[in-house]
Design a protein around this motif. Structure first.
Motif, PDB file in Angstrom:
ATOM      1  N   GLU A  31       0.826  -1.206   0.000  1.00  0.00           N
ATOM      2  CA  GLU A  31       0.000   0.000   0.000  1.00  0.00           C
ATOM      3  C   GLU A  31       0.867   1.267   0.000  1.00  0.00           C
ATOM      4  N   GLN A  32       1.964   1.242   0.758  1.00  0.00           N
ATOM      5  CA  GLN A  32       2.865   2.387   0.806  1.00  0.00           C
ATOM      6  C   GLN A  32       3.524   2.610  -0.552  1.00  0.00           C
TER       7      GLN A  32
ATOM      8  N   LEU B 188       0.954   4.163  -2.845  1.00  0.00           N
ATOM      9  CA  LEU B 188       0.755   5.562  -2.481  1.00  0.00           C
ATOM     10  C   LEU B 188       1.929   6.428  -2.942  1.00  0.00           C
TER      11      LEU B 188
END
Length: 82
Positions: A7-8, A11
């Protein structure tokens, strides 16, 4: 709640793409996220003119009413209802 590594990474990729395509928007969002904001026009103080206008209107209306009533010494007679 922390983001997962995947997810990081997603992002970060979105952030890089945004900085490449819309640098001004990216800078604005960065300032919002860090709390550094520059405001062109700060919050204005409440202006007193509406209150002053209402007060003046009430004063003029009161004076007009007093002037109108001072011309007739007797109270106005109410018509009889039959």
């Amino acid at each position: 709640m922390a983001l997962s590594a995947r997810e990081q990474q997603a992002l970060d990729a979105i952030a890089r793409r945004l900085r490449a395509e819309e640098p001004a928007l990216a800078e604005s969002l960065t300032e919002l996220a860090t709390g550094r904001t520059s405001v062109e026009r700060g919050p204005s103080k409440p202006e007193g003119w509406p209150i002053a206008l209402i007060a003046i209107s009430l004063a003029v209306l009161s004076l007009a009413l007093l002037y109108a009533l001072s011309g007739s010494p007797e109270p106005m007679a109410m018509p009889a209802i039959r």
